[in-house]
Design an enzyme around this catalytic site. Sequence first.
Site, mmCIF file in Angstrom:
data_model
loop_
_atom_site.group_PDB
_atom_site.id
_atom_site.type_symbol
_atom_site.label_atom_id
_atom_site.label_comp_id
_atom_site.label_asym_id
_atom_site.label_seq_id
_atom_site.Cartn_x
_atom_site.Cartn_y
_atom_site.Cartn_z
ATOM 1 N N LYS A 49 -6.501 -11.224 -3.036
ATOM 2 C CA LYS A 49 -6.817 -11.181 -1.699
ATOM 3 C C LYS A 49 -6.069 -10.428 -0.450
ATOM 4 C CE LYS A 49 -6.779 -16.203 -1.433
ATOM 5 N NZ LYS A 49 -7.100 -17.553 -0.971
ATOM 6 N N GLU A 101 3.330 -16.072 7.663
ATOM 7 C CA GLU A 101 4.213 -16.101 6.740
ATOM 8 C C GLU A 101 5.566 -15.882 7.392
ATOM 9 O OE1 GLU A 101 4.704 -11.871 5.018
ATOM 10 O OE2 GLU A 101 5.731 -12.402 3.356
ATOM 11 N N THR A 118 0.829 -6.709 5.467
ATOM 12 C CA THR A 118 -0.793 -6.467 5.297
ATOM 13 C C THR A 118 -1.316 -5.733 6.285
ATOM 14 O OG1 THR A 118 -0.852 -8.701 4.086
ATOM 15 C CG2 THR A 118 -2.916 -7.763 5.111
ATOM 16 N N LEU A 146 -9.328 11.030 0.872
ATOM 17 C CA LEU A 146 -9.620 10.218 -0.495
ATOM 18 C C LEU A 146 -7.947 9.892 -1.236
ATOM 19 C CD1 LEU A 146 -12.884 11.036 -2.089
ATOM 20 C CD2 LEU A 146 -12.475 9.153 -0.526
ATOM 21 N N GLY A 169 2.040 -8.630 2.087
ATOM 22 C CA GLY A 169 2.506 -10.041 2.210
ATOM 23 C C GLY A 169 2.209 -11.156 1.505
ATOM 24 N N GLY A 187 -2.824 -7.454 -1.285
ATOM 25 C CA GLY A 187 -2.567 -6.234 -1.926
ATOM 26 C C GLY A 187 -3.677 -5.635 -2.976
ATOM 27 N N CYS A 197 9.133 -11.122 -0.471
ATOM 28 C CA CYS A 197 7.280 -11.221 -0.355
ATOM 29 C C CYS A 197 6.985 -12.442 -1.179
ATOM 30 C CB CYS A 197 6.740 -9.838 -0.902
ATOM 31 S SG CYS A 197 7.415 -9.556 -2.443
ATOM 32 N N GLU A 249 1.007 -3.203 -1.928
ATOM 33 C CA GLU A 249 1.801 -4.452 -2.239
ATOM 34 C C GLU A 249 2.404 -5.029 -1.071
ATOM 35 O OE1 GLU A 249 2.240 -5.659 -5.181
ATOM 36 O OE2 GLU A 249 1.567 -4.007 -6.566
ATOM 37 N N LYS A 252 9.723 7.443 2.022
ATOM 38 C CA LYS A 252 10.002 6.739 3.431
ATOM 39 C C LYS A 252 10.649 5.725 3.358
ATOM 40 C CE LYS A 252 9.064 5.290 7.406
ATOM 41 N NZ LYS A 252 10.372 4.292 7.986
ATOM 42 N N PRO A 253 11.896 5.421 3.533
ATOM 43 C CA PRO A 253 12.563 4.305 3.744
ATOM 44 C C PRO A 253 12.148 3.555 4.647
ATOM 45 C CG PRO A 253 14.197 5.680 3.949
ATOM 46 C CD PRO A 253 12.818 6.494 3.795
#
Length: 477
Positions: free
Chosen positions: A448, A377, A229, A243, A251, A451, A283, A249, A174-175
Amino acid sequence: MQMLIGGKHVDAKSKRTFDNVNPFNGEIVCTVPSGNSEDFEEAARIAKAAQPVWAGTPFYKRADIIRRFIGLVRENLEKIAKVVTAEGGKTITDARGELECLCMVFESFIEAARHLYGNTVPLNAEARTEGDIIFTVREPIGVFAAITPFNFPIELYAHKVAPVLITGNAVIIKPASDTPCAALMLTELLLEAGVPGGIAQVITGSGREVGAWLAETNNVDGVSFTGSTKVGIELMRGGAHNLQHVFLELGGNDPHVFFEDCDMDLAVAEAIGGRCYNAGQTCCANKRFIVQNSIKKEFIERLIEAAKNYKIGDPSDPETAMGCLVSVKAAEAVMDEIQSVIDQGGKLLYGGKRNGAFVDPTIIEVTKENDVAKDLEIFGPVFPIIGFDTFEEAVEIANQTSYGLASAVMTNDINKAMKFATAVQAGTCVINGSGNYRSVHQPFGGYKHSGIGREGTSHTLYEVTQEKTIAIRNSLK
Ligand code: NAP
């Protein structure tokens, strides 16, 4: 363009579409389907049925197919690079570089997967297993959804799709809606190379709808996500029902610390090169400039000079160092953030102007209390400068954020650099360079809120496979 589901080019069942606009000139680059959960679920059902056959295809045959894909990318490199530049505003030089990087990532994952060994448990280690042979093999997890952001549509496609496919998983890509074309073109080449239509598919449409569907479907086993995030947390929550293996990955608001004994030429070059790369939309870019007060004045003067000389312009011109942002909307958001930094007492020293999707390199002196010195950010070429006096204060400012992706320190004292590298809370620390740095092989990822999990040939293969223990009982008795 159309979605790629089950090896076919298809429209959304709803027939809805959206346009992708070139941020530099406003022209429509392509129109793509706006899929919804019906389309996504069909792709997942097809993937679920196809994946065991792909997993049963011998490794060397999967590797041959992927090697053919790399050859096709090289043949089509210029064509894809031009589309990447048109859809996202990335400079043509960087678009070409990203495609070269994709080839290296795919090649590296073939090699790494060839050595994805299992383990053997020491023989006769306990009385109750005496005479048994216990060993492990690694097997695919199943169907992965790979969600990528707009800023590296090629490199991040590679870091997700290569490890997933080589280990026998299926992938639904999914781009980002701002940059959907490159993923469609690349996946067409995967199919041309021989990857079955149910194994590599592309869905397009709103990320929000994809997230809502992922929180319901039982046909997706893993999610590999790069993006903000906020969305990462939603995906983790949504994936709990099934599950799903969720890898994130996210910010960063990465510190770049400059001690008074640093090489000033190198410091300024790394500051500007790291921050302006990809128009500040990276990032792991250096996003907070933490400068010892004794050199702050000189650093700022030299940085302003460097910003004035930075070549900004048409992304398709090979001479351009910095193109525009991904959209006018993104540039407007950066301007709003610059204003909020100023409203909190930030002193604008250079830049602060927007022209369409272009934002000038912007240098603002702030105190360590400003939001931008903590968790704000900014995804654009903005340089918040924060002064400090002592080593301890530099570490305190560097760590006063809920992010922890990358970090960097400039000093000629290796002991000081190492002390900083061990004190900083981040997944990477670069010494004497900007933190805007990624090797294909390093474990890349965040502490933190930046990610969960790591990408890179040293890591991803473990994350997209599961380990099975096989015990042959009493064979040595
Ligand atoms: P984003 O809004 O999180 O979007 C990223 C991707 O997620 C897009 O494909 C988007 O689709 C999709 N998405 C949006 N909402 C979703 C939802 N609720 N459920 C599922 N998918 C959803 O991120 P962005 O603002 O475009 O990208 C910039 C962020 O990514 C920054 O924070 C940056 O630091 C981070 N980033 C991290 C890394 C890393 O490796 N750590 C690398 C690059 C970027 P739509 O486009 O359709 O909304």
